[in-house]
Design a protein around this motif. Structure first.
Motif, PDB file in Angstrom:
ATOM      1  N   ALA A 279       0.844  -0.952   0.145  1.00 35.75           N
ATOM      2  CA  ALA A 279      -0.025  -0.035  -0.024  1.00 35.75           C
ATOM      3  C   ALA A 279       0.818   1.444   0.100  1.00 35.75           C
ATOM      4  CB  ALA A 279      -0.865  -0.059   1.268  1.00 35.75           C
ATOM      5  N   LEU A 280       1.949   1.303   0.502  1.00 29.22           N
ATOM      6  CA  LEU A 280       2.855   2.387   1.010  1.00 29.22           C
ATOM      7  C   LEU A 280       3.304   2.595  -0.393  1.00 29.22           C
ATOM      8  CD1 LEU A 280       4.178   4.700   2.561  1.00 29.22           C
ATOM      9  CD2 LEU A 280       6.108   2.671   3.100  1.00 29.22           C
ATOM     10  N   THR A 281       4.033   1.689  -1.040  1.00 26.30           N
ATOM     11  CA  THR A 281       4.647   1.563  -2.261  1.00 26.30           C
ATOM     12  C   THR A 281       3.614   2.171  -3.169  1.00 26.30           C
ATOM     13  OG1 THR A 281       6.025   0.079  -1.547  1.00 26.30           O
ATOM     14  CG2 THR A 281       6.141   0.279  -3.910  1.00 26.30           C
ATOM     15  N   SER A 282       2.358   1.662  -3.471  1.00 27.79           N
ATOM     16  CA  SER A 282       1.763   2.052  -4.301  1.00 27.79           C
ATOM     17  C   SER A 282       1.295   3.452  -4.206  1.00 27.79           C
ATOM     18  CB  SER A 282       0.410   1.225  -4.100  1.00 27.79           C
ATOM     19  OG  SER A 282      -0.591   1.465  -5.067  1.00 27.79           O
ATOM     20  N   CYS A 283       0.905   4.040  -2.987  1.00 26.70           N
ATOM     21  CA  CYS A 283       0.379   5.410  -3.230  1.00 26.70           C
ATOM     22  C   CYS A 283       1.651   6.385  -3.415  1.00 26.70           C
ATOM     23  CB  CYS A 283      -0.485   5.713  -2.045  1.00 26.70           C
ATOM     24  SG  CYS A 283       0.407   5.412  -0.353  1.00 26.70           S
ATOM     25  N   MET A 284       2.622   5.985  -2.744  1.00 27.96           N
ATOM     26  CA  MET A 284       3.873   6.820  -2.751  1.00 27.96           C
ATOM     27  C   MET A 284       4.532   6.950  -4.268  1.00 27.96           C
ATOM     28  SD  MET A 284       4.015   8.606   0.244  1.00 27.96           S
ATOM     29  CE  MET A 284       5.507   9.301   0.312  1.00 27.96           C
TER      30      MET A 284
END
Length: 187
Positions: free
Chosen positions: A66-71
């Motif tokens: 999730a972090l990787t996707s949004c950032m």
């Protein structure tokens, strides 16, 4: 024929993973990182209870995705904006509009900051925020090579975004433009 069905299953699996990542962001925005469980995310995504655990073995895997996707999505938007703008007022207006739009999507923004802060405690999660900061710096380099101004730019962008979430009073496009001009343009 077998190859086509394998590709179809693979595509369906990738679509489900994306749905689970988006559901994770909604759960984080609503309940915080502590509210993330495989069951909660699968339910939010409208998928079977075992789906999240099948695609993401651990909660850490899910949060990392999730972090990787949004950032990375936001960093890519900034990179595209940087490439499309030649600097000057045009770029400032475009970044201001992008920040106003980001603040309109409070679910994603709130989840991003929850996950961003998680990276402060977990070094293995720091690469996506670094890519976001590098994209902001790359944009700023269209205007200045002063390392201090570039640092102020990234800190100000993050700071104004989080202040808007906390206060419920997002800066207008005109306020964003004024702040960006103050940081980026030599006076």
């Amino acid at each position: 024929m077998v190859e086509a069905s394998i590709d179809g299953r693979r595509l369906k699996g990738e679509r489900r993973k994306k749905e689970l990542i988006e559901a994770t962001l909604r759960v984080v925005a609503r309940d915080g990182v502590a509210g993330v469980s495989h069951r909660a995310v699968a339910k939010e995504a409208g998928q079977p209870p075992t789906s999240a655990a099948y695609h993401f073995k651990t909660i850490d895997d899910l949060l990392t995705a999730a972090l990787t996707s949004c950032m990375d999505r936001d960093a890519e938007r900034i990179r595209q904006l940087t490439d499309a703008s030649g600097g000057g007022e045009e770029g400032v207006r475009a970044l201001a509009a992008m920040m106003v739009a980001a603040l309109a999507d409070t679910v994603h923004l709130q989840a991003e900051f929850e996950l961003y802060l998680l990276a402060a405690c977990r070094p293995e999660l720091r690469d996506p925020p670094r890519r976001w900061l590098a994209a902001i710096e790359r944009f700023g380099r269209r205007y200045t090579d002063d390392a201090i101004r570039l640092r102020i730019l990234s800190g100000t962008v993050d700071g104004l975004l989080i202040q808007a979430l906390v206060t419920g009073e997002p800066p207008s496009a005109a306020e964003w433009e004024s702040v960006l001009r103050t940081i980026l343009f030599d006076r």
